[in-house]
Design an enzyme around this catalytic site. Structure first.
Site, short mmCIF file in Angstrom:
data_model
loop_
_atom_site.label_atom_id
_atom_site.label_comp_id
_atom_site.label_asym_id
_atom_site.label_seq_id
_atom_site.Cartn_x
_atom_site.Cartn_y
_atom_site.Cartn_z
CG ASN A 1 26.91 4.74 52.82
OD1 ASN A 1 26.53 5.90 52.41
ND2 ASN A 1 28.04 4.18 52.29
CG HIS A 2 30.56 7.84 53.76
ND1 HIS A 2 31.91 7.57 53.47
CD2 HIS A 2 29.80 7.19 52.55
CE1 HIS A 2 32.13 7.13 52.26
NE2 HIS A 2 30.75 6.84 51.56
CG ASP B 1 25.49 11.43 48.83
OD1 ASP B 1 24.27 11.49 48.83
OD2 ASP B 1 26.17 10.25 48.80
CG HIS C 1 30.87 12.39 50.11
ND1 HIS C 1 31.10 11.34 51.11
CD2 HIS C 1 30.16 11.74 49.36
CE1 HIS C 1 30.38 10.41 50.94
NE2 HIS C 1 29.56 10.49 49.68
#
Length: 240
Positions: free
Chosen positions: A75-76, A20, A22
Protein backbone atom coordinates in the site's frame (compact mmCIF):
# COMPACT_ATOMS: atom_id res chain seq x y z
CA UNK A 1 -0.53 -3.03 -14.67
CA UNK A 2 1.12 -6.19 -13.45
CA UNK A 3 -1.20 -8.46 -11.51
CA UNK A 4 0.56 -11.77 -10.84
CA UNK A 5 4.15 -12.90 -11.21
CA UNK A 6 5.08 -16.59 -11.03
CA UNK A 7 8.50 -18.04 -10.30
CA UNK A 8 9.68 -21.62 -10.93
CA UNK A 9 11.33 -23.85 -8.35
CA UNK A 10 14.75 -22.70 -7.26
CA UNK A 11 16.82 -25.86 -7.60
CA UNK A 12 20.15 -24.16 -6.94
CA UNK A 13 19.53 -22.37 -3.65
CA UNK A 14 17.01 -21.14 -1.12
CA UNK A 15 13.98 -18.85 -1.35
CA UNK A 16 13.20 -16.42 1.46
CA UNK A 17 10.36 -14.01 2.13
CA UNK A 18 10.71 -10.90 4.27
CA UNK A 19 8.17 -8.57 5.85
CA UNK A 20 7.76 -4.83 5.38
CA UNK A 21 11.09 -3.05 4.85
CA UNK A 22 10.07 0.63 5.04
CA UNK A 23 13.37 2.14 3.98
CA UNK A 24 15.65 0.09 6.26
CA UNK A 25 17.78 -1.72 3.71
CA UNK A 26 20.93 -1.70 5.87
CA UNK A 27 19.06 -3.62 8.58
CA UNK A 28 17.77 -6.00 5.92
CA UNK A 29 21.30 -6.63 4.66
CA UNK A 30 22.33 -7.53 8.22
CA UNK A 31 19.46 -10.04 8.47
CA UNK A 32 20.43 -11.58 5.14
CA UNK A 33 24.03 -11.86 6.27
CA UNK A 34 22.94 -13.66 9.45
CA UNK A 35 20.97 -16.13 7.31
CA UNK A 36 23.97 -16.78 5.07
CA UNK A 37 22.06 -15.46 2.06
CA UNK A 38 23.91 -16.17 -1.20
CA UNK A 39 22.78 -13.86 -4.02
CA UNK A 40 24.34 -16.18 -6.59
CA UNK A 41 21.76 -18.91 -5.90
CA UNK A 42 19.25 -17.64 -3.32
CA UNK A 43 16.19 -15.44 -3.96
CA UNK A 44 14.48 -12.91 -1.71
CA UNK A 45 10.75 -12.23 -2.04
CA UNK A 46 9.25 -9.21 -0.31
CA UNK A 47 5.64 -8.71 0.75
CA UNK A 48 5.93 -5.02 -0.13
CA UNK A 49 6.10 -1.67 1.66
CA UNK A 50 9.70 -1.19 0.63
CA UNK A 51 9.60 2.55 1.28
CA UNK A 52 8.45 5.32 3.66
CA UNK A 53 9.18 5.83 7.36
CA UNK A 54 12.84 4.75 7.14
CA UNK A 55 15.93 6.77 6.14
CA UNK A 56 16.91 4.71 3.07
CA UNK A 57 13.75 4.78 0.94
CA UNK A 58 15.68 6.58 -1.78
CA UNK A 59 17.78 3.41 -2.22
CA UNK A 60 14.80 1.34 -3.37
CA UNK A 61 15.75 1.66 -7.05
CA UNK A 62 19.06 -0.06 -6.40
CA UNK A 63 17.23 -2.97 -4.79
CA UNK A 64 14.66 -3.22 -7.55
CA UNK A 65 17.50 -3.68 -10.01
CA UNK A 66 18.86 -6.74 -8.20
CA UNK A 67 18.06 -9.91 -10.11
CA UNK A 68 17.43 -11.94 -6.95
CA UNK A 69 15.01 -9.46 -5.27
CA UNK A 70 11.30 -9.84 -6.06
CA UNK A 71 8.72 -7.69 -4.21
CA UNK A 72 4.98 -7.34 -4.48
CA UNK A 73 3.41 -3.90 -4.45
CA UNK A 74 2.37 -2.77 -0.98
CA UNK A 75 0.00 0.00 0.00
CA UNK A 76 2.94 2.39 0.48
CA UNK A 77 4.14 1.85 -3.08
CA UNK A 78 0.54 2.39 -4.13
CA UNK A 79 0.38 5.68 -2.22
CA UNK A 80 3.51 6.85 -4.04
CA UNK A 81 1.94 5.93 -7.38
CA UNK A 82 -1.26 7.79 -6.57
CA UNK A 83 0.65 10.80 -5.30
CA UNK A 84 2.62 10.98 -8.55
CA UNK A 85 -0.71 10.81 -10.43
CA UNK A 86 -2.11 13.57 -8.21
CA UNK A 87 -4.81 11.16 -7.08
CA UNK A 88 -3.88 11.22 -3.37
CA UNK A 89 -3.74 14.08 -0.92
CA UNK A 90 -0.08 14.87 -0.24
CA UNK A 91 -0.86 15.51 3.43
CA UNK A 92 -2.04 11.92 3.81
CA UNK A 93 1.10 10.55 2.20
CA UNK A 94 3.31 12.81 4.31
CA UNK A 95 1.54 11.53 7.44
CA UNK A 96 2.32 7.96 6.32
CA UNK A 97 6.05 8.54 5.83
CA UNK A 98 6.17 9.81 2.25
CA UNK A 99 8.25 12.91 2.95
CA UNK A 100 11.22 11.49 1.05
CA UNK A 101 9.04 11.05 -2.06
CA UNK A 102 7.44 14.49 -1.81
CA UNK A 103 10.95 16.01 -1.66
CA UNK A 104 11.76 14.61 -5.12
CA UNK A 105 11.19 16.71 -8.21
CA UNK A 106 8.31 15.85 -10.55
CA UNK A 107 10.42 13.81 -12.98
CA UNK A 108 11.98 11.80 -10.16
CA UNK A 109 8.57 11.09 -8.66
CA UNK A 110 7.34 9.82 -12.02
CA UNK A 111 10.39 7.55 -12.34
CA UNK A 112 9.88 5.97 -8.94
CA UNK A 113 6.13 5.65 -9.48
CA UNK A 114 6.67 3.87 -12.80
CA UNK A 115 8.94 1.34 -11.11
CA UNK A 116 6.40 0.76 -8.35
CA UNK A 117 3.52 0.40 -10.83
CA UNK A 118 5.47 -2.37 -12.56
CA UNK A 119 5.44 -4.49 -9.38
CA UNK A 120 2.97 -7.36 -9.26
CA UNK A 121 0.12 -7.28 -6.75
CA UNK A 122 0.76 -10.93 -5.90
CA UNK A 123 3.54 -13.45 -6.47
CA UNK A 124 3.42 -17.22 -6.76
CA UNK A 125 6.54 -19.27 -6.04
CA UNK A 126 6.85 -22.95 -6.87
CA UNK A 127 8.60 -24.88 -4.09
CA UNK A 128 9.46 -28.58 -3.71
CA UNK A 129 6.43 -28.93 -1.40
CA UNK A 130 3.94 -26.89 -3.40
CA UNK A 131 2.94 -23.40 -4.47
CA UNK A 132 3.41 -20.46 -2.09
CA UNK A 133 1.58 -17.18 -2.62
CA UNK A 134 2.69 -13.74 -1.49
CA UNK A 135 0.52 -10.63 -1.20
CA UNK A 136 0.99 -7.52 0.91
CA UNK A 137 -1.94 -7.55 3.34
CA UNK A 138 -4.29 -10.49 2.74
CA UNK A 139 -5.89 -12.84 0.25
CA UNK A 140 -9.46 -11.45 0.23
CA UNK A 141 -10.92 -14.68 -1.16
CA UNK A 142 -11.42 -18.05 0.47
CA UNK A 143 -9.51 -19.70 -2.38
CA UNK A 144 -6.25 -18.51 -3.94
CA UNK A 145 -7.39 -19.58 -7.42
CA UNK A 146 -10.50 -17.39 -7.11
CA UNK A 147 -8.30 -14.50 -5.99
CA UNK A 148 -6.05 -14.91 -9.02
CA UNK A 149 -8.94 -15.22 -11.47
CA UNK A 150 -10.88 -12.26 -10.09
CA UNK A 151 -7.87 -9.98 -9.88
CA UNK A 152 -6.84 -10.84 -13.44
CA UNK A 153 -10.19 -11.07 -15.20
CA UNK A 154 -12.93 -9.64 -13.00
CA UNK A 155 -14.83 -6.41 -13.77
CA UNK A 156 -12.73 -3.29 -13.23
CA UNK A 157 -14.82 -2.12 -10.27
CA UNK A 158 -14.37 -5.53 -8.63
CA UNK A 159 -10.63 -5.55 -9.33
CA UNK A 160 -10.26 -2.18 -7.60
CA UNK A 161 -11.95 -3.55 -4.49
CA UNK A 162 -9.84 -6.70 -4.54
CA UNK A 163 -6.63 -4.70 -4.96
CA UNK A 164 -7.57 -2.46 -2.04
CA UNK A 165 -8.22 -5.47 0.18
CA UNK A 166 -5.01 -7.19 -0.93
CA UNK A 167 -3.01 -4.08 -0.03
CA UNK A 168 -4.86 -2.76 3.04
CA UNK A 169 -6.99 -5.43 4.78
CA UNK A 170 -6.30 -6.48 8.36
CA UNK A 171 -9.56 -8.35 8.86
CA UNK A 172 -8.00 -11.84 8.97
CA UNK A 173 -5.47 -11.12 11.67
CA UNK A 174 -7.74 -8.86 13.71
CA UNK A 175 -10.50 -11.49 13.68
CA UNK A 176 -8.00 -14.34 14.13
CA UNK A 177 -9.54 -16.16 11.18
CA UNK A 178 -7.76 -19.51 11.08
CA UNK A 179 -9.33 -21.00 7.97
CA UNK A 180 -6.99 -22.39 5.31
CA UNK A 181 -6.75 -20.73 1.90
CA UNK A 182 -7.00 -23.56 -0.66
CA UNK A 183 -5.01 -23.47 -3.88
CA UNK A 184 -1.64 -22.84 -2.26
CA UNK A 185 0.55 -24.47 0.34
CA UNK A 186 0.90 -21.15 2.17
CA UNK A 187 0.08 -17.47 1.81
CA UNK A 188 2.71 -15.02 3.09
CA UNK A 189 1.70 -11.49 4.10
CA UNK A 190 2.98 -8.43 5.95
CA UNK A 191 1.26 -5.07 6.56
CA UNK A 192 0.34 -5.65 10.22
CA UNK A 193 3.32 -5.55 12.62
CA UNK A 194 3.55 -8.47 15.06
CA UNK A 195 6.18 -9.23 17.69
CA UNK A 196 6.75 -12.70 16.27
CA UNK A 197 5.42 -14.46 13.17
CA UNK A 198 1.75 -15.46 13.37
CA UNK A 199 0.23 -18.34 11.41
CA UNK A 200 -3.54 -18.42 10.91
CA UNK A 201 -4.55 -21.49 8.93
CA UNK A 202 -1.92 -21.45 6.19
CA UNK A 203 -1.48 -17.65 6.19
CA UNK A 204 1.89 -16.51 7.53
CA UNK A 205 2.10 -12.97 8.92
CA UNK A 206 5.81 -12.07 8.93
CA UNK A 207 6.08 -8.31 9.46
CA UNK A 208 7.96 -8.41 12.76
CA UNK A 209 8.80 -4.72 12.61
CA UNK A 210 12.29 -4.74 11.16
CA UNK A 211 11.64 -1.05 10.51
CA UNK A 212 10.75 -0.34 14.15
CA UNK A 213 13.25 0.49 16.90
CA UNK A 214 12.25 -2.57 18.94
CA UNK A 215 11.51 -4.89 16.00
CA UNK A 216 13.50 -7.24 13.79
CA UNK A 217 13.34 -8.72 10.32
CA UNK A 218 12.04 -12.27 10.03
CA UNK A 219 13.06 -14.33 7.01
CA UNK A 220 10.72 -17.17 6.06
CA UNK A 221 12.25 -20.06 4.12
CA UNK A 222 9.61 -20.76 1.47
CA UNK A 223 10.81 -24.34 0.97
CA UNK A 224 10.54 -25.36 4.64
CA UNK A 225 8.29 -22.60 6.09
CA UNK A 226 10.79 -22.21 8.92
CA UNK A 227 11.85 -18.79 10.11
CA UNK A 228 15.15 -17.06 10.75
CA UNK A 229 15.39 -16.28 13.61
CA UNK A 230 13.59 -19.45 14.76
CA UNK A 231 10.06 -18.97 16.07
CA UNK A 232 8.53 -20.90 19.01
CA UNK A 233 6.31 -23.78 17.93
CA UNK A 234 3.16 -22.06 19.22
CA UNK A 235 2.30 -19.18 16.91
CA UNK A 236 -0.79 -17.32 18.02
CA UNK A 237 -2.24 -13.86 17.74
CA UNK A 238 -2.30 -13.40 21.52
CA UNK A 239 1.48 -13.83 21.54
CA UNK A 240 1.96 -11.09 18.95
Amino acid sequence: MNVFARFPINTAGRDFAVGDIHGHFTRLEAALSTAGFDPKVDRLFSVGDLVDRGPESIDVMRWLNRSWFHPVRGNHEQMAIETARQALDTGMYLHNGGGWFLALNRDEQQEYAAQFADLALAIEVETPSGLVGLVHADCPYGDWNDFRASLANGPSSERDQIQAAAQWSRSRIYSQTASTVPGVRAVVVGHTPVRQPVVLGNVYHIDTGGWLTDGHFTLLDLHTLETIPPTPAKLAWEDA
